[in-house]
Design an enzyme around this catalytic site. Structure first.
Site, PDB file in Angstrom:
ATOM      1  N   PHE A 474     -21.991 -30.755 -29.815  1.00 42.62           N
ATOM      2  CA  PHE A 474     -20.547 -30.493 -29.795  1.00 42.62           C
ATOM      3  C   PHE A 474     -19.889 -30.781 -31.139  1.00 42.62           C
ATOM      4  O   PHE A 474     -18.850 -31.431 -31.219  1.00 42.62           O
ATOM      5  CB  PHE A 474     -19.843 -31.277 -28.683  1.00 42.62           C
ATOM      6  CG  PHE A 474     -20.519 -31.223 -27.345  1.00 42.62           C
ATOM      7  CD1 PHE A 474     -21.097 -30.048 -26.877  1.00 42.62           C
ATOM      8  CD2 PHE A 474     -20.564 -32.340 -26.529  1.00 42.62           C
ATOM      9  CE1 PHE A 474     -21.718 -29.991 -25.633  1.00 42.62           C
ATOM     10  CE2 PHE A 474     -21.178 -32.304 -25.289  1.00 42.62           C
ATOM     11  CZ  PHE A 474     -21.761 -31.124 -24.847  1.00 42.62           C
ATOM     12  N   HIS A 475     -20.516 -30.284 -32.224  1.00 43.79           N
ATOM     13  CA  HIS A 475     -19.967 -30.439 -33.569  1.00 43.79           C
ATOM     14  C   HIS A 475     -19.799 -29.071 -34.244  1.00 43.79           C
ATOM     15  O   HIS A 475     -20.275 -28.869 -35.357  1.00 43.79           O
ATOM     16  CB  HIS A 475     -20.895 -31.300 -34.434  1.00 43.79           C
ATOM     17  CG  HIS A 475     -21.052 -32.700 -33.965  1.00 43.79           C
ATOM     18  ND1 HIS A 475     -22.124 -33.501 -34.334  1.00 43.79           N
ATOM     19  CD2 HIS A 475     -20.277 -33.476 -33.160  1.00 43.79           C
ATOM     20  CE1 HIS A 475     -21.994 -34.686 -33.773  1.00 43.79           C
ATOM     21  NE2 HIS A 475     -20.885 -34.703 -33.059  1.00 43.79           N
ATOM     22  N   PRO A 476     -19.096 -28.119 -33.626  1.00 41.59           N
ATOM     23  CA  PRO A 476     -18.943 -26.817 -34.280  1.00 41.59           C
ATOM     24  C   PRO A 476     -18.120 -26.930 -35.554  1.00 41.59           C
ATOM     25  O   PRO A 476     -17.166 -27.702 -35.631  1.00 41.59           O
ATOM     26  CB  PRO A 476     -18.224 -25.972 -33.219  1.00 41.59           C
ATOM     27  CG  PRO A 476     -17.470 -26.979 -32.395  1.00 41.59           C
ATOM     28  CD  PRO A 476     -18.349 -28.198 -32.363  1.00 41.59           C
TER      29      PRO A 476
END
Length: 551
Positions: A474-476
């Site tokens: 969850f690090h776009p």
């Protein structure tokens, strides 16, 4: 868009009350000279699910607090769609993340500078990291700030398994690292977290909530941005929807997009800013051709090793843990201790596989002192422990476009494992994680390895496992790339190339993904953006006054 919408006038309009947007709202409104409007599609964060650290696990799939995006089917991950939660609440994703304070490595930012982003080298950015930080740990002030609004502390009551992880990792040559944000991050330890008095400290709670009384600061929550108002090559404002009515927020100086790596490029595309061919195909009127919008998507691909255990020392639900679970609210309220203080990934660290280049770590561990379901469930009965391993510097590049079925929805294609290097690094990282868990330290509580499973040993079998089970951390980032080349969306001043009155300030501007969690870097980006905007505003005022004096 309706030209009869009710209008409101401000100097600056900020879209997104997340990690960067809240910093911008604070700094731009601080001296009272400029009127600032902060717009957030989500609502209140006043719930224990947000404020109590352990509540984070309930937020990732919440329709109230999360945009539960699903990616396009991933060709090299067996056609699976991956869950991509983003915060839909004041504070954005800083109100639902694991609160880990990691900045990334010096080489990340020096790489940005070497690629033409002047002013973005590590030494340039360190003062902005320090400005925000309120370090409570007595760490080296060469690297840390103590007077900032963002409290950085240790978890209040780490699970004893976190120390077991550290001891086990030392057995394979990973040193105990007490400060991942000073010097070399190599090693393992308990992560520093953005908490204050055992409560989550989101960017909203740190930077905006304490200054809501400022008369020149307007917060519009539950307010959805619809499109930018463009006239020629200048952005003049933003159309938004609140309580069913359309409003036009005029920006006399600038609009800043801080809606994140999904929201910012999506709003630009919906406003007719992007690749001309894609916009026409999507039925969007082209306002400004900018081919890089939505391109350069990067994220950290993650592989899990999860082990069952009979020990009730681990976080989990069972008859043996029932007394601890029942007591946890009272222990938290009275002493700020116990299960409810956990962020579930209290310990971790950085390691080098045999593919690491230049000496920098190329994988990161997040250790979970509880059982991570082998079936992907949020909760699983029983006990265990797990290590998440992610590829820190992915080579595979994806993109964000508009969905053909519904252009109001983003189509997210990570394009994971397009480059074989990523698979090789993740395979080696999982092997390192297994080596840690094989330590005699874990013998007293050891159980069956559920994933990948004892039968999965060869590189071929591990690759099959990754294709079937890998997910994202969850690090776009990267979808409004900063740079000076043809694929760039913003220049090093974060101004959108070819347009006036529009900047982007969030994780989307990262030319390459930082080697670690993205909350602290996004807050830094907000700090630097505010500094540049205020400097421009001062220069503009000085130029105007000089011209008037000459006249």
């Amino acid at each position: 868009m309706s030209q009869t919408a009710q209008t409101m006038d401000f100097d600056f309009v900020i879209i997104g009350a997340g990690s960067a947007g809240c910093v911008l709202a604070n700094r731009l409104s601080a001296d009272g000279r400029y009127t600032v409007c902060l717009v957030e599609a989500g609502g209140s964060d006043s719930t224990p699910r947000v404020q109590v650290p352990a509540g984070t696990i309930t937020l990732y799939k919440s329709p109230q607090y999360s945009y539960n995006f699903e990616s396009a089917p991933q060709t090299r991950l067996n056609g699976r769609s991956l869950h991509c939660p983003r915060g839909k609440v004041l504070g954005g994703s800083s109100s639902m993340n694991s609160m880990i304070y990691i900045r990334g490595m010096r080489s990340d930012y020096d790489g940005w500078s070497a690629a033409g982003c002047k002013g973005w080298a590590y030494d340039d950015l360190l003062p902005f990291f320090k400005r925000s930080e309120g370090n409570r740990l007595g760490q080296d002030e060469t690297y840390h700030g103590t007077g900032g609004e963002l409290s950085v502390d240790r978890p209040r009551d780490p699970n004893p398994l976190s120390q077991m992880f550290i001891d086990a990792a030392r057995g394979i040559g990973l040193p105990h690292n007490c400060d991942f944000n000073a010097g070399d991050p190599f090693g393992v330890g308990v992560y520093d977290v953005t908490q204050k008095a055992a409560h989550r400290l989101s960017s909203y709670r740190a930077f905006v909530h304490p200054v809501l009384q400022r008369k020149n600061l307007t917060l519009l929550s539950d307010c959805r941005a619809l499109s930018l108002r463009l006239e020629g090559s200048r952005v003049h404002g933003v159309y938004v929807e609140k309580e069913g009515a359309t409003l036009l927020l005029n920006a006399k100086r600038e609009v800043v997009l801080a809606a994140g790596a999904i929201g910012s490029p999506h709003l630009m595309l919906m406003s007719g800013i992007g690749d001309v061919a894609h916009l026409r195909e999507s039925g969007i009127d082209v306002k400004h051709h900018l081919a890089g919008v939505g391109r350069n998507l990067q994220d950290h691909l993650d592989g899990l090793v999860t082990v069952r255990s009979s020990s009730a020392k681990t976080l989990g639900f069972s008859l043996r843990s029932l007394p601890k679970v029942v007591a946890s609210p009272f222990k938290y309220l009275l002493r700020k201790k116990g299960w409810l203080t956990t962020n579930y990934v209290e310990a971790g660290g950085f390691a080098r596989t045999r593919y690491a280049a230049g000496g920098d770590p190329d994988v990161q561990f997040h250790f979970v002192p509880g059982y991570r379901s082998h079936r992907g469930r949020l909760f699983e009965y029983g006990h265990g422990f797990a290590i998440h391993t992610c590829v820190l510097r992915p080579k595979s590049i994806g993109m964000l476009t508009l969905s053909r079925e519904d252009k109001r929805a983003p189509l997210i294609d990570y394009n994971f494992l397009a480059r074989e290097e990523d698979a090789r690094v993740l395979i080696e990282g999982i092997k390192l994680a297994r080596s840690i868990l094989a330590s005699p330290v874990f013998d007293p509580i050891r159980g069956k390895e559920m994933l990948p499973g004892a039968y999965v040993q060869s590189d071929v079998a591990l690759l099959d496992y990754i294709r079937a089970h890998a997910a994202t951390v969850f690090h776009p980032a990267g979808t409004c790339k900063m740079g000076i080349d043809a694929g760039s969306v913003v220049d090093p001043q974060l101004k959108v190339i070819g347009l006036e009155g529009l900047r982007v300030a969030d994780a989307s501007i990262m030319p390459t993904l930082v080697s670690g969690n993205t909350n602290a870097p996004s807050i830094m980006i907000g700090e630097k953006a505010a500094d540049m905007m205020l400097a421009d505003a001062r220069r503009g005022k000085a130029t105007y006054e000089s011209a008037m004096s000459a006249a």
